[in-house]
Design an enzyme around this catalytic site. Sequence first.
Site, PDB file in Angstrom:
ATOM      1  N   ARG A 192      -3.599  10.761   9.306  1.00 46.49           N
ATOM      2  CA  ARG A 192      -2.750  10.164  10.338  1.00 46.49           C
ATOM      3  C   ARG A 192      -1.650   9.300   9.740  1.00 46.49           C
ATOM      4  NH1 ARG A 192      -2.787   5.110  13.178  1.00 46.49           N
ATOM      5  NH2 ARG A 192      -4.666   4.486  12.057  1.00 46.49           N
ATOM      6  N   ARG A 252      -1.915   6.480   3.714  1.00 52.44           N
ATOM      7  CA  ARG A 252      -3.171   5.746   3.579  1.00 52.44           C
ATOM      8  C   ARG A 252      -4.191   6.431   2.681  1.00 52.44           C
ATOM      9  NH1 ARG A 252      -3.998   3.770   9.876  1.00 52.44           N
ATOM     10  NH2 ARG A 252      -2.466   2.082   9.800  1.00 52.44           N
ATOM     11  N   GLU A 303       6.141   1.025   8.275  1.00 51.79           N
ATOM     12  CA  GLU A 303       4.816   1.111   7.674  1.00 51.79           C
ATOM     13  C   GLU A 303       4.764   2.288   6.714  1.00 51.79           C
ATOM     14  OE1 GLU A 303       2.266  -0.912  11.310  1.00 51.79           O
ATOM     15  OE2 GLU A 303       2.126   1.237  10.990  1.00 51.79           O
ATOM     16  N   HIS A 357      -8.970   3.138   5.935  1.00 56.60           N
ATOM     17  CA  HIS A 357      -7.867   2.196   5.813  1.00 56.60           C
ATOM     18  C   HIS A 357      -7.963   1.513   4.452  1.00 56.60           C
ATOM     19  CE1 HIS A 357      -4.974  -0.943   6.606  1.00 56.60           C
ATOM     20  NE2 HIS A 357      -4.643  -0.331   7.733  1.00 56.60           N
ATOM     21  N   HIS A 413     -11.786   4.045   9.102  1.00 51.69           N
ATOM     22  CA  HIS A 413     -10.815   3.497  10.048  1.00 51.69           C
ATOM     23  C   HIS A 413     -10.450   4.420  11.199  1.00 51.69           C
ATOM     24  CE1 HIS A 413      -7.576   0.991  11.472  1.00 51.69           C
ATOM     25  NE2 HIS A 413      -6.675   1.925  11.237  1.00 51.69           N
TER      26      HIS A 413
END
Length: 530
Positions: free
Chosen positions: A376, A280, A117, A234, A341
């Site tokens: 994060r 992100r 990811e 997100h 998110h």
Amino acid sequence: MTDLCIDLSYDVVIVGGGLAGQALALSVADQKRVLLISKNPLEAAASNYAQGGISAVYGAHDSHEKHIEDTLVAGCHLNDRENTRFIVEGGLDAVQWLIAQGVPFTKDGEDYHLTREGGHGERRILHVDDMTGRGIQQTLTGRLKNHGNITLLEHYTVVDLITTEDGKRCIGVTLLDAMGNARRIAAGATVLATGGVGAIFQHATSPSSTIGDGVALAWRAGCRVANMEFLQFHPTCMYYPGGEAFLITEAVRGEGGLLKRADGTRFMDDYDPRAELAPRDVVSRAIYAEMKKTGQPCVYLDISHKTPEFVRSHFPNIYRICLERGIDITRQPIPVTPASHYTCGGIFAGHDGKTDLEQLLCLGEAAYTGLHGANRLASNSLLECVVMARAAAEAILADHVSIPVLPLPTGGPRALASSKEDFLRLMKQEIRALMWNYVGIVRSTFSLRAAARRLDVIRQEVFALLEARSPCVELIEARNLVITADLIIRSALSRKESRGCHYNTDFPDMATEAEPTVLMPHTDQQSIAA
């Protein structure tokens, strides 16, 4: 369980039914009597909606040092290095514990399939197809409901933490059921695993009940909070006006998905050399900028260049949901927009969950351990939940704390008129719109101060109702929303730079040196506005 005595007692009381709460309950229940409280059914916990997976050093070519470095880079080096190392190094044990519980992680032949990811330099994400949260939750919930030492209360709201007269120790909780009846529970250890604050914003990927209850409870009881300005948006929530929010997992980009404008051209290369695999916060701001430039309500995420078999096998749930909404992702791009998110900050806690109050612990997204820094890294959240739960279990089992005797209760509950509940629901909607419009992906000092002024008016209305009558669920949620929103705004105003999830147009550059934003609890809990 619905028929409670006024004063019950348990060795461990856990508030929150997501992964962190369930993992802790199962880890201590063989030796402790556990009460797990959830204001919704367990299936509605935010963990259930996690798609991507859990990160851990599982591959032969990976290492803890690589995972730590990826975490620090994503977090803009505002991470707590000691806690980051502890949690990353606990990843393999966490995964093996989940496997032992029966979690059916997706396999590639005899081995577990590892995906990659955004922000990860290696494939280290174990997953259950594209529904990892659901796969884990269903497994743990089944075990939890069949454990004789665990009592489950659903549809109960925690009104307050009960502390000793000196305010140094937490000894239980006060509950409110849907009918407005108050109950008091004594606890040897009280654990907040209430999730984040995502639904404090108008557009969010998390359940509508995720409004920072634990943060507000701990703050009112005297705990520090930290880094509340770092709220991750997100980048790819499906744009579907009038319908429920639906998250498109990071793994779609990790497996080759491309972000495009309406004309089919890519744009991420214009913003970051890592393109679609950038962290992100970078991707969210890039999409936000493109939407502002074009005046369009969304951009498009395209995985259709992969074979239909690849798409359907890797993302079966996304394929199904999108098809139900009229989009065949094997042939068409998905319209996406950023949405609130994940909360990178929270209640100040160690890696074992211990907070500023004795016998009060906090786990998962509600906690600030410093793992996430300013942003994060994808799939580190489920990792943190399990590692912290297991460490907290060890601490609880080692403490041997006796169950305290609660002080006598005062007063009694009174129902709040339905007309006032309607008013409170509208007030909550106003807070969410305020936060989205003034404290969202891109902020300014002006917008933050404007939000603080309006929030102070709402705060006065909420606390006037609290003084006038006993609380109902709607009133408690409004109080928690106001407190949490204020903490976010105050934290954002105090940071004179842009870093990670926090971007202020008046301070667009990242400072050379920076520290976490730590807020100390007020002595007057009703005067919380900055």
